[in-house]
Design an enzyme around this catalytic site. Structure first.
Site, PDB file in Angstrom:
ATOM      1  N   HIS A  74       0.848  -1.189   0.000  1.00  0.00           N
ATOM      2  CA  HIS A  74       0.000   0.000   0.000  1.00  0.00           C
ATOM      3  C   HIS A  74       0.887   1.243   0.000  1.00  0.00           C
ATOM      4  O   HIS A  74       1.989   1.223   0.555  1.00  0.00           O
ATOM      5  CB  HIS A  74      -0.879   0.056   1.254  1.00  0.00           C
ATOM      6  CG  HIS A  74      -2.189  -0.637   1.145  1.00  0.00           C
ATOM      7  ND1 HIS A  74      -2.890  -1.089   2.250  1.00  0.00           N
ATOM      8  CD2 HIS A  74      -2.971  -0.942   0.078  1.00  0.00           C
ATOM      9  CE1 HIS A  74      -4.019  -1.654   1.872  1.00  0.00           C
ATOM     10  NE2 HIS A  74      -4.084  -1.572   0.557  1.00  0.00           N
ATOM     11  N   CYS A 100      -2.658   2.877   9.224  1.00  0.00           N
ATOM     12  CA  CYS A 100      -3.668   1.894   8.834  1.00  0.00           C
ATOM     13  C   CYS A 100      -4.890   1.932   9.744  1.00  0.00           C
ATOM     14  O   CYS A 100      -6.011   1.636   9.308  1.00  0.00           O
ATOM     15  CB  CYS A 100      -3.066   0.484   8.861  1.00  0.00           C
ATOM     16  SG  CYS A 100      -1.988   0.134   7.456  1.00  0.00           S
TER      17      CYS A 100
END
Length: 245
Positions: free
Chosen positions: A144, A238
């Site tokens: 990511h 996150c």
């Protein structure tokens, strides 16, 4: 994400609460997305959507195990005054999008290569009305964008160059010549998976070298222990979906 190493759920919850309290102690308002049975990855709240100036681009997860998370995030935004657009192309919210409102009149950086479909970048640009710069991730350890790059304030970033293709590295150097450059040890410690309010940079406790780098750049590092959340492949960023009304 080693499935042979068990997670301590009680400790994970304690660490999550420490992160929440750290944010509130710094003066931020924290909304809590209610957990739903069967969706353990909901703790990684950044992946459910991406918001810019009151408009929300909803996630469409790559893996079916997480698909229902997008619905939970949509319900959260439906309870407010947000303009919500459901994503058609696969994208994982702030996991692969970062916004810098003060850079070039408002710029979105977007990652692809492992999770988010490149077509989602064009879709996000149409939904959000901001230019999107596509950056290709090439190292599967950094799947990511938020594992390889972070916004430090409205105009400045930090990133790990080798997580990106050579062409994407050239783009980042051109756009952000004064970026804080991380090394592989920083990135592997999830040091780039941080949250910054432009003054305080919240990092996990293993990110000691990165803490010194951001301190030298004029920011105040704040450490939070998130060992159990890291076992699932995420850290500070996150677990936090930043709201931009």
């Amino acid at each position: 994400m080693d499935t042979t190493v068990p997670v301590d759920p009680a400790l994970a919850l304690k660490q999550w609460e420490l992160l929440r309290n750290t944010l509130t102690d710094l003066g931020h308002t924290v909304h809590v997305l209610d957990a739903r049975p069967g969706l353990p990855d909901m703790v990684y709240a950044a992946n459910g959507a991406f918001s810019v100036d009151g408009t929300v681009y909803g996630a469409r997860f790559k893996h079916p195990e997480r698909a229902a998370e997008a619905i939970a995030h949509q319900h959260f935004y439906a309870g407010g005054t947000w303009n919500f657009a459901e994503g058609v192309h696969v994208n994982e919210g702030e996991g692969d999008f970062a916004y810098l409102p003060g850079a070039y009149g408002g710029l979105i950086l977007a990652g692809h290569g492992f999770r988010t479909d490149p077509a989602a970048h064009a879709e996000a640009q149409e939904v959000l009305g901001r230019p999107v710069i596509s950056l290709r991730l090439v190292d599967p350890a950094f799947y990511h964008l938020d594992t390889a790059l972070a916004a430090l304030d409205d105009k400045h970033i930090t990133y790990y160059p080798d997580a990106f293709s050579a062409a994407s590295q050239r783009v980042l150097r051109q756009l952000f010549p004064d970026a804080v450059i991380a090394d592989r040890a920083d990135a592997e410690a999830f040091a780039l998976n941080l949250v910054s309010d432009g003054r305080h940079v919240i990092l996990n406790t293993e990110s000691t070298a990165m803490a010194e780098k951001v301190r030298a750049a004029g920011y105040s590092p704040v450490h939070v222990e998130l060992s159990e959340l890291k076992r699932g492949g995420g850290s500070v960023k996150c677990a936090v979906a930043e709201l931009r009304p």
